[in-house]
Design an enzyme around this catalytic site. Structure first.
Site, short mmCIF file in Angstrom:
data_model
loop_
_atom_site.label_atom_id
_atom_site.label_comp_id
_atom_site.label_asym_id
_atom_site.label_seq_id
_atom_site.Cartn_x
_atom_site.Cartn_y
_atom_site.Cartn_z
N GLU A 175 0.82 -1.22 0.00
CA GLU A 175 0.00 0.00 0.00
C GLU A 175 0.85 1.27 0.00
O GLU A 175 0.37 2.36 0.29
CB GLU A 175 -0.95 -0.02 1.21
CG GLU A 175 -1.92 -1.20 1.19
CD GLU A 175 -3.09 -1.01 0.23
OE1 GLU A 175 -3.66 0.08 0.15
OE2 GLU A 175 -3.45 -2.00 -0.47
N HIS A 251 -4.90 1.55 7.07
CA HIS A 251 -3.49 1.87 6.79
C HIS A 251 -2.86 2.36 8.08
O HIS A 251 -3.54 3.01 8.90
CB HIS A 251 -3.36 3.00 5.75
CG HIS A 251 -3.72 2.61 4.35
ND1 HIS A 251 -4.50 3.40 3.54
CD2 HIS A 251 -3.39 1.53 3.61
CE1 HIS A 251 -4.63 2.82 2.35
NE2 HIS A 251 -3.98 1.68 2.37
N CYS A 372 -3.18 11.20 3.59
CA CYS A 372 -3.46 10.29 2.46
C CYS A 372 -3.24 11.00 1.14
O CYS A 372 -2.88 10.38 0.14
CB CYS A 372 -4.91 9.84 2.47
SG CYS A 372 -5.42 8.93 3.91
O1 SUG Z 1 -7.85 2.95 -0.21
N1 SUG Z 1 -10.64 5.08 -0.17
C1 SUG Z 1 -9.20 4.90 -0.04
C2 SUG Z 1 -8.65 5.84 1.00
C3 SUG Z 1 -7.15 5.82 1.00
C4 SUG Z 1 -6.57 6.53 2.17
N2 SUG Z 1 -5.14 6.50 2.10
C5 SUG Z 1 -4.32 6.46 3.15
N3 SUG Z 1 -4.72 6.13 4.34
N4 SUG Z 1 -3.06 6.69 2.94
C6 SUG Z 1 -8.87 3.45 0.28
O2 SUG Z 1 -9.60 2.84 1.06
C7 SUG Z 1 -12.80 4.74 -1.26
C8 SUG Z 1 -13.35 4.65 -2.66
C9 SUG Z 1 -14.83 4.46 -2.72
O3 SUG Z 1 -15.39 3.82 -1.83
O4 SUG Z 1 -15.45 4.96 -3.72
C10 SUG Z 1 -11.29 4.54 -1.21
O5 SUG Z 1 -10.74 3.92 -2.07
#
Ligand code: SUG
Length: 447
Positions: A175, A251, A372
């Site tokens: 990730e 994460h 993020c």
């Molecule tokens: O991978 N949300 C992302 C958020 C990422 C956050 N990144 C960090 N913590 N670095 C994920 O879960 C949601 C998309 C949706 O549901 O349409 C999404 O992908």
């Protein structure tokens, strides 16, 4: 000593930003499923953060969004004919897969790659490994364009090495920087790289969450450290606490963030808190640095409040005067426990003396906070000169990007709109115009 500084590459939110509930284990993504989004507001909120931080003197750049929908992915799984036929057939047979092909999730650039500065790598170059994000379909197709975008910006092989993603299989679930933090005295001198993993593929006895998936494996973290040529004495692998993954910490950057010698973390972040701190302390000693743990107790901020507010998904930035600022989302002020904690934080004698607050609600509703949205890349002056400059945030670039967003973005996107072939045409037109604005011709052409 070499001088280097941290550039934050924020993801520019793409025109197809929507709420599709695609991330099982990410509480916000699941709670806002199928509500209407506002892509224009999302992009402008992100740009406002970039502009403010650039104006404050932080090195700020922009990472372009990816081209959506991903027609090659839809065609590869059997949807054929014209582009309009592909969209209609996908919408009818598999609307969730259409949402995956349309996802604007590359905006969370902390997941684009893991980055090691030249001070840490064996060959003295800055290393990037695109993250395979293979735990989720809507993110597993990002890495090809992530590597391509990184190569377009960091193309000079004398200074940069961009590695393709690890094999896309559960054993190597990766990730990117969301599970990686660098600690040390400065960006120009050797530091310690901390990799935090959620499970171990080849050790069934190792702790793992039971309710939600662990996206990062130890095997992936070790592979990235190898690719980057990191020194084992200055590399720490720590297990995330599986219980907090099960409470929505998908994460590690939702429960801990590091900067300089400071590790700002929740007491429940790691499976073995004392062991992790001891390993970090010993590794930091080899570079004559002393760890400053900034520990938040559950009694002050329960895990549920940390997840709801994204307290730890803040950016911890070193200001020119050496003190640190914490870049928080508005939600931190709306949570009573977190607001109380923050009130006491800046007044204390600790390293953080300022809070910088942003409205990032469009991103937050999908589980993406300030940290993020950014990929940290520490560069020496020579390296900064060698990268593509068209992505550096300036007042002029900000104005051009705001104009671009106003021209191409909708202010409302509901799930049913993804079937509209006009949306795909708008996304393509926006991408073409963006290549010109950023001075990156061919950014979106696949070989
Ligand atoms: O991978 N949300 C992302 C958020 C990422 C956050 N990144 C960090 N913590 N670095 C994920 O879960 C949601 C998309 C949706 O549901 O349409 C999404 O992908």
């Amino acid at each position: 000593m070499t001088i280097a500084r941290e550039f934050n590459f924020d993801g520019l939110v793409g025109p197809s930003h929507n709420y599709a509930g695609l991330s099982f284990g990410n509480v916000a993504s699941f709670s806002n499923v199928k509500s209407a989004s506002n892509p224009k507001q999302a992009a402008l909120q992100g740009l406002a953060k970039m502009r403010t931080l650039a104006a404050r003197g932080f090195a700020q750049a922009v990472m372009p969004p990816q081209l959506r929908p991903d027609f090659p992915m839809l065609r590869a799984i059997g949807f054929g004919g014209s582009d309009a036929d592909v969209l209609a057939a996908a919408c009818k047979a598999a609307p969730v897969i259409l949402a995956c092909a349309y996802s604007a999730a590359p905006m969370w650039t902390a997941n684009a790659a893991t980055v090691s500065p030249s001070a840490d790598s064996a060959d003295g170059r800055v290393h990037f490994t695109a993250a395979n994000l293979n735990n989720k379909l809507h993110r597993a197709h990002e890495h090809r364009q992530s590597a391509r975008s990184l190569r377009a910006i960091f193309g000079d092989a004398a200074h940069f090495s961009v590695h393709d993603a690890l094999p896309s299989t559960p054993a190597f679930g990766d990730e990117g920087a969301a599970n990686h933090t660098r600690l040390g005295n400065s960006h120009g001198a050797a530091g310690v790289e901390l990799f935090v993993y959620g499970r171990v593929e080849f050790d069934p006895a190792a702790p793992a969450p039971r309710r939600y998936p662990a996206r990062q494996t130890l095997e992936a973290s070790q592979a990235v450290a190898r690719l980057h040529g990191l020194d084992a004495r200055r590399t720490v692998f720590a297990a995330q606490n599986p219980d907090v993954i099960d409470q929505g910490v998908f994460h590690n950057d939702v429960i801990a963030v590091g900067n300089g010698n400071v590790l700002f973390y929740h007491e429940q972040a790691f499976a073995d808190e004392a062991g992790t701190l001891a390993a970090l302390g010993a590794a930091l000693e080899t570079v004559e640095a002393a760890l400053v743990p900034l520990r938040v107790a559950s009694a002050d901020v329960p895990v549920a409040d940390a997840v709801a507010s994204y307290l730890f998904n803040s950016q911890l930035l070193t200001k020119p005067d050496g003190a640190m600022a914490l870049v928080i989302p508005h939600e931190c002020r709306e949570n009573a426990a977190v607001a109380r904690y923050l009130d006491g934080l800046t007044g204390a004698a600790g390293p953080i003396d300022e809070l910088i607050e942003f409205d990032l609600r469009q991103s937050m509703r999908n589980g993406g906070g300030p940290a993020c949205l950014r990929l940290r890349v520490a560069l020496t002056d020579t390296e900064a000169r060698a990268m593509h400059k068209g992505v550096l945030m300036t007042e002029e670039l900000y104005a051009r990007l705001v104009d671009w967003v106003e021209r191409f973005y909708r202010d409302r996107l509901a799930p049913a709109d993804l079937a509209d072939p006009q949306l795909a045409r708008e996304c393509a037109a926006a991408a073409e115009a963006l290549e010109r604005i950023l001075g990156l011709p061919g950014l979106y052409r696949f070989d």
